[in-house]
Scaffold this active site. Structure first.
Site, PDB file in Angstrom:
ATOM      1  N   LYS A   1      10.400  26.877  56.525  1.00  0.00           N
ATOM      2  CA  LYS A   1      11.076  28.111  58.040  1.00  0.00           C
ATOM      3  C   LYS A   1      10.783  27.331  59.381  1.00  0.00           C
ATOM      4  CE  LYS A   1      10.365  32.211  54.677  1.00  0.00           C
ATOM      5  NZ  LYS A   1       9.723  33.612  54.977  1.00  0.00           N
TER       6      LYS A   1
ATOM      7  N   TYR B   1      20.610  34.601  51.778  1.00  0.00           N
ATOM      8  CA  TYR B   1      20.063  35.805  52.037  1.00  0.00           C
ATOM      9  C   TYR B   1      20.445  37.394  50.610  1.00  0.00           C
ATOM     10  CZ  TYR B   1      16.287  33.633  52.801  1.00  0.00           C
ATOM     11  OH  TYR B   1      14.730  32.862  53.123  1.00  0.00           O
TER      12      TYR B   1
ATOM     13  N   ASN C   1       6.021  33.056  57.842  1.00  0.00           N
ATOM     14  CA  ASN C   1       5.329  32.052  57.058  1.00  0.00           C
ATOM     15  C   ASN C   1       5.470  31.177  56.274  1.00  0.00           C
ATOM     16  OD1 ASN C   1       7.136  32.532  54.720  1.00  0.00           O
ATOM     17  ND2 ASN C   1       6.304  34.523  54.051  1.00  0.00           N
TER      18      ASN C   1
ATOM     19  N   HIS D   1       9.657  29.217  51.538  1.00  0.00           N
ATOM     20  CA  HIS D   1      10.447  29.877  50.863  1.00  0.00           C
ATOM     21  C   HIS D   1       9.952  29.215  50.036  1.00  0.00           C
ATOM     22  CE1 HIS D   1      13.382  32.105  48.695  1.00  0.00           C
ATOM     23  NE2 HIS D   1      13.433  30.851  48.858  1.00  0.00           N
TER      24      HIS D   1
ATOM     25  N   GLU E   1      19.591  27.760  43.977  1.00  0.00           N
ATOM     26  CA  GLU E   1      18.885  27.598  45.961  1.00  0.00           C
ATOM     27  C   GLU E   1      19.337  26.618  46.194  1.00  0.00           C
ATOM     28  OE1 GLU E   1      15.238  29.379  46.017  1.00  0.00           O
ATOM     29  OE2 GLU E   1      15.956  31.689  45.932  1.00  0.00           O
TER      30      GLU E   1
END
Length: 140
Positions: A11, A51, A114, A117, A128
């Site tokens: 990310k 998403y 964080n 993913h 994905e």
């Protein structure tokens, strides 16, 4: 255990802090291979489409905003039980709850920032991976 492929996204918080090499080393040390990789800046439309399953949730807009705030590294990891292994290496979404030695425990700034993913199952992994990569881009 079967050889699997799964999607991993490093990310914007990870790319901003130049952690991609350290994070990828953790995947490789755990026996996963990076068989496709690209650095890109997601558009709002791309992040929104990726998403889309979360569109009705209260965090959706913040998630899309965060994922478009800087470059990400999308990659395909391959190995025995790669889906579960990737999630184990990443650790719990909340870095305060993540196990010692996991990516999120070591590097995450918050639940949202964080660092990564990972696909949560075989169907999600297939969907994905194909969102970001053509079959010809995956070289195992």
């Amino acid at each position: 255990m079967a050889i699997e492929r799964t999607l991993s996204i490093l990310k914007p918080d990870a790319t901003r802090r130049n952690l991609t090499g350290k994070i990828n080393a953790k995947f490789e040390e755990a026996g996963l291979r990076i068989v496709a990789q690209k650095r890109l800046h997601l558009s709002e439309a791309q992040a929104g489409a990726f998403y889309a399953e979360h569109k009705a949730r209260p965090f959706y807009k913040d998630l899309v905003s965060f994922m478009t705030s800087g470059p990400v590294v999308a990659q395909v990891l391959e190995g025995e039980g790669a889906i579960a292994r990737n999630r184990e290496i990443m650790g719990a979404s909340n870095p305060a709850s993540a196990a010692a030695g996991t990516i999120r425990k070591e590097f995450a700034e918050s639940i949202e920032a964080n660092c990564g993913h990972g696909s949560d199952g075989t169907e999600a992994a297939a969907r994905e991976v194909s969102f970001f990569f053509a079959g010809t881009e995956i070289v195992g």
